[in-house]
Design an enzyme around this catalytic site. Sequence first.
Site, PDB file in Angstrom:
ATOM      1  CG  ASP A  94       2.438  -2.859  -2.969  1.00  0.00           C
ATOM      2  OD1 ASP A  94       2.749  -3.809  -3.693  1.00  0.00           O
ATOM      3  OD2 ASP A  94       2.523  -1.674  -3.336  1.00  0.00           O
ATOM      4  CG  ASP A  95       5.035  -2.412   2.845  1.00  0.00           C
ATOM      5  OD1 ASP A  95       6.246  -2.155   2.878  1.00  0.00           O
ATOM      6  OD2 ASP A  95       4.162  -1.539   2.733  1.00  0.00           O
TER       7      ASP A  95
END
Length: 639
Positions: free
Chosen positions: A380-381
């Site tokens: 996600d990051d």
Amino acid sequence: MTALVTAASRAATALEAARDHLLALQSPEGWWKGELQTNVTMDAEDLLLREFLGVRTGAETAEAARWIRSQQQAGGGWANFHDGPADLSTTVEAYVALRLAGDPPSAPHLRAAADLVRDLGGVESARVFTRIWLALFGLWRWEDLPVIPPEIVFLPPWCPLNVYDWACWARQTIVPLTIVTAHRPVRPLPFGLAELRTGRRPRRATRTGLDTVVDTVVDTAFAALDHALHRYERRPLAGLRRAALRRAAEWVVARQEDDGSWGGIQPPWVYSLIALHLSGYDAAHPVMRRGLAGLDRFTIREDGTRRLEACQSPVWDTALAVIALLDAGLPREHPALDRAGEWLLREEIRGPGDWAVRRPGLAPGGWAFEFDNDGYPDVDDTAEVILALGRWGRPAARDAVRRGLRWTAGMASRDGGFAAFDADNTRALCLRLPFCDFGAVIDPPSADVTAHVVEALAAEGEARSPAVRRAVTWLLRAQEPGGSWFGRWGANHVYGTGAVLPALAAAGVPPAAPCVRRAVAWLEAHQHPGGGWGEDMRSYRDPAWIGRGEPTASQTAWALIGLLAAGERGPAVERGVAWLAGTQRPDGTWDEPHYTGTGFPGDFFINYHLYRLVFPVSALGRYLRAGEGTREGTREGAP
């Protein structure tokens, strides 16, 4: 046209103030980081940790106790999110911490807490993790807790219930806890908890998702396994147990981060310190010194109180801030964006991590959530950083973006979806263990993470790649019957839907597609009469709360971002923008006491203090950009 111009003018004024406020929050090094507010178990467990290790001080205790008292609800309990119901286990831990701080059980606030605990089932009904804390101090019997033996560290990755079957946050917690529960230490406190007991048998943990017959069979099998493990614990194989404890301790030490944490999150951090202490690491050992010192960076002192963050989010916040400022029209050569881009480049993780157990041939190249949790980059990051760096557009970022794209695409699960930290971390047997009655313990693909990956890959020219095609198919299968998407890492269907619609647009799904129309209809149907959107954390447990709750700036922005991506320019969008402009504070940000971030759906929640700013900046910027395109089109097409 005058009304539209007025609305656009109000939105532009709000955007300018919010953008300036966001710019003012940037650190000199280039990053942004808002507070991550959770619940008082962080502070209660910190005091209990320090008591167990013999390092608790009077000043720390007094400051933490003031904070814990300040968070007590009128009914006597403590909740896990703003305006939420009192939580039994959180209340028990807060109560014990205040007793440790010297508050007498006869004090009105503790009498009220004790009454509530008994009403909710007493300590007997508290979660396993709370009863482990009680057992450390002789307030619960170790024999009455489920068993996970340290010998599990010898199970190979292909074997069911090996440590890599758990999500990264769970495995980092479980491994040190196997050491703790094998030693079964007791360090008595000068008080008991008779006032919190009901005398009833502990409740059985329940998990949903399987049919009744399968549930019964699986639960019976695991109950038998737990009974056998209890018998083994009375006489473990001495040589095997010594080797397992040594291997488990080595596993824990190998995963300590540079800042002294484990994964940059509180649960494995505190249990690892206790486990290593029991393994013979004294307070002067470098591992222990770094571990305790690192907690200071997660500590917030304010007005005579002391509270701990469960984790920190500088990489995530910085990527979101860069995207928001670019959405707001800030030139990409702006010094603030240059500082942020250069800092993000320095945060790239080029080494291996636990993710490589499932993807051993994949070259590294991702980003983590925090300053130093380099052992656990997450998808996600990485997706958000790719979006930020790609839009920043500096040649220096190209190689890092390319590595990030390769690593992210390689982290797809077999079904085409993407999870946060691992690929194919879906073995549901972990959910059935009696030990696991709290939090998400596996990391399956989710709609929000998959959507962010689709958006990032598409932004870099990969919209027609096999990875994106399979991920879009996964998203279409995951759409809820009502038209929304479930939000794993944010509350909840508003978050999931607001993430998926931009991803579908980036992947080339037309606005007229039925899946898009159903999602738009769902968002419009759940708009608050005043123009905003909100969804209460109770929606994870109670479907009646889905799409319902007090409007917040972050959730309103998520809905607007989704609607704008779907090509909407109508009344719902105008009312949402007006709500943001009308509720903005004079300093350019928004009040948002309600939690909109999710740690464990249904169990652990987060108030990301920067969400109330970065997402409205993005939403307002995209609204104004869309409006400019509409007005230019009108002028060009006028007779």
